[in-house]
Design an enzyme around this catalytic site. Sequence first.
Site, PDB file in Angstrom:
ATOM      1  N   ARG A 155       0.948  -1.242  -0.173  1.00  0.00           N
ATOM      2  CA  ARG A 155      -0.027   0.126   0.007  1.00  0.00           C
ATOM      3  C   ARG A 155       0.835   1.125  -0.002  1.00  0.00           C
ATOM      4  O   ARG A 155       0.499   2.343  -0.309  1.00  0.00           O
ATOM      5  CB  ARG A 155      -0.837   0.001   1.279  1.00  0.00           C
ATOM      6  CG  ARG A 155      -1.775   1.207   1.480  1.00  0.00           C
ATOM      7  CD  ARG A 155      -3.323   1.051   2.016  1.00  0.00           C
ATOM      8  NE  ARG A 155      -3.154   0.170   3.194  1.00  0.00           N
ATOM      9  CZ  ARG A 155      -2.946   0.499   4.461  1.00  0.00           C
ATOM     10  NH1 ARG A 155      -2.436   1.855   4.418  1.00  0.00           N
ATOM     11  NH2 ARG A 155      -2.770  -0.307   5.466  1.00  0.00           N
ATOM     12  N   TYR A 160     -15.498  17.593 -15.731  1.00  0.00           N
ATOM     13  CA  TYR A 160     -15.743  16.170 -15.822  1.00  0.00           C
ATOM     14  C   TYR A 160     -16.877  15.697 -14.874  1.00  0.00           C
ATOM     15  O   TYR A 160     -16.919  16.048 -13.678  1.00  0.00           O
ATOM     16  CB  TYR A 160     -14.592  15.346 -15.470  1.00  0.00           C
ATOM     17  CG  TYR A 160     -14.700  13.928 -15.550  1.00  0.00           C
ATOM     18  CD1 TYR A 160     -14.818  13.119 -16.604  1.00  0.00           C
ATOM     19  CD2 TYR A 160     -14.608  13.170 -14.378  1.00  0.00           C
ATOM     20  CE1 TYR A 160     -14.901  11.914 -16.583  1.00  0.00           C
ATOM     21  CE2 TYR A 160     -14.789  11.759 -14.296  1.00  0.00           C
ATOM     22  CZ  TYR A 160     -15.056  11.185 -15.322  1.00  0.00           C
ATOM     23  OH  TYR A 160     -15.047   9.844 -15.418  1.00  0.00           O
ATOM     24  N   ASP A 208      -6.136  18.841 -15.042  1.00  0.00           N
ATOM     25  CA  ASP A 208      -6.331  17.575 -15.550  1.00  0.00           C
ATOM     26  C   ASP A 208      -5.947  17.321 -16.928  1.00  0.00           C
ATOM     27  O   ASP A 208      -6.625  17.941 -18.009  1.00  0.00           O
ATOM     28  CB  ASP A 208      -7.907  17.084 -15.559  1.00  0.00           C
ATOM     29  CG  ASP A 208      -8.257  15.799 -15.694  1.00  0.00           C
ATOM     30  OD1 ASP A 208      -7.703  15.079 -16.755  1.00  0.00           O
ATOM     31  OD2 ASP A 208      -9.340  15.478 -15.350  1.00  0.00           O
ATOM     32  N   LYS A 219      -7.198   6.184 -19.727  1.00  0.00           N
ATOM     33  CA  LYS A 219      -7.642   6.795 -21.078  1.00  0.00           C
ATOM     34  C   LYS A 219      -6.441   6.636 -22.092  1.00  0.00           C
ATOM     35  O   LYS A 219      -6.267   5.529 -22.220  1.00  0.00           O
ATOM     36  CB  LYS A 219      -8.225   8.221 -20.978  1.00  0.00           C
ATOM     37  CG  LYS A 219      -9.121   8.191 -19.811  1.00  0.00           C
ATOM     38  CD  LYS A 219     -10.738   7.622 -20.046  1.00  0.00           C
ATOM     39  CE  LYS A 219     -11.420   7.721 -19.021  1.00  0.00           C
ATOM     40  NZ  LYS A 219     -11.508   9.043 -18.199  1.00  0.00           N
TER      41      LYS A 219
END
Length: 374
Positions: A47, A99, A171, A196
């Site tokens: 983690r 978004y 972004d 993406k």
Amino acid sequence: MKFDTLAVHAGAQPDAETGAVTPPMHLSTTFVHAPDGHAPGGFHYIRSGHPTQDRLEQAMAALEGGAHAFAFGSGMAAIAAVLAGLPAGSAVLFPDDVYHGLRTLVQTWFPRWSLTAAYVDQSDIEAVRAAWTAQTRLLWLETPSNPRMKVADIAALATLAHERGAAVGVDNTFATPALQQPLALGADVVVHSATKYLGGHSDVQGGLVIVRDDAALAARVAAFRRDAGAVLSPFNAWLILRGLRTLSCRMERHGRNALAVARFLAGHARVTAVHFPGLPGHPGHALAKRQMRGDSGMLSIEIAGGREDALAVAGRLRLFVNATSLGGCESLVEHRASIEGADAIVPEGLLRLSIGVEDADDLIADLDQALAPR
Ligand SMILES: *Cc1c(COP(=O)(O)O)cnc(C)c1O
């Protein structure tokens, strides 16, 4: 090294143990400690970090030109890590066409985090100035924006924000560092949905935060990832790293195809608007030419007649797959208003296209038959 070379070689040093040219994928969740307690490889528990993710972070720091990079399990987790570190009482200025997943996060969680949000057309610098308040601590940019591909002037807005003591986050999902490097233009932090273009094959979810040089911001992002467990798996880190190797070639083809498709659509009688910065008539054309190295594969169109006609055109496409998301090799079409649901702010006749890496002639032929009057 130039960008295209870096995209192939960043984080790609052969494996020290085996000489493997392709990076190994380490699945181990825990790492051995020496008798004195220190971890020889620098890793303790998955983690907090793992070797495959380390390579991806090295690569993304190099590609975006930042001092620190952090991988996350999704783009939203990456964005949340930046926002969660803001002091209570902060205001954030978002794009008016932000978004939609981020709009949902803001509406649901900002009140609990004692943060406030305002939305503004960021292609209009005067509107940003007017929306500014004494509490504004972060200016959040999406450029080109979704779905109208509005272009915001990163350098000018970074100057404005910095004069007022605020940070700038970008972004960069739609452009990728192959086309746009916000940190070099003055932004403080960049985020990606690696789901993406970075992954590039519609088969992996991930996110990235890249910080230019603010060590305190980087420490907060790293701590949030560890504490909230918003982590990326070794396999997903490996797939995204592999995607980076072809990023430059893919973006070149996506952009070239999108320009050809946009030109065709701009001349079509049933298309009332084409939103694509690569067309000279787009309001952000000159700025995009200055700020970006080329066109992204994203564009949207408005169909005469509205909702029913737009849905019918999407339904008649054969090569374009009717699905959400973007940035894969295959071309996608989606009716944004249906995806965004009740609080949609997009016109009912709008279709968003993610132009893939097929032959542009085949894409144009498919659109031509779908738009033909019946
Ligand atoms: C998809 C997307 C996100 C969210 O990324 P996930 O990987 O789906 O969490 C954020 N910003 C933009 C611009 C996106 O397209």
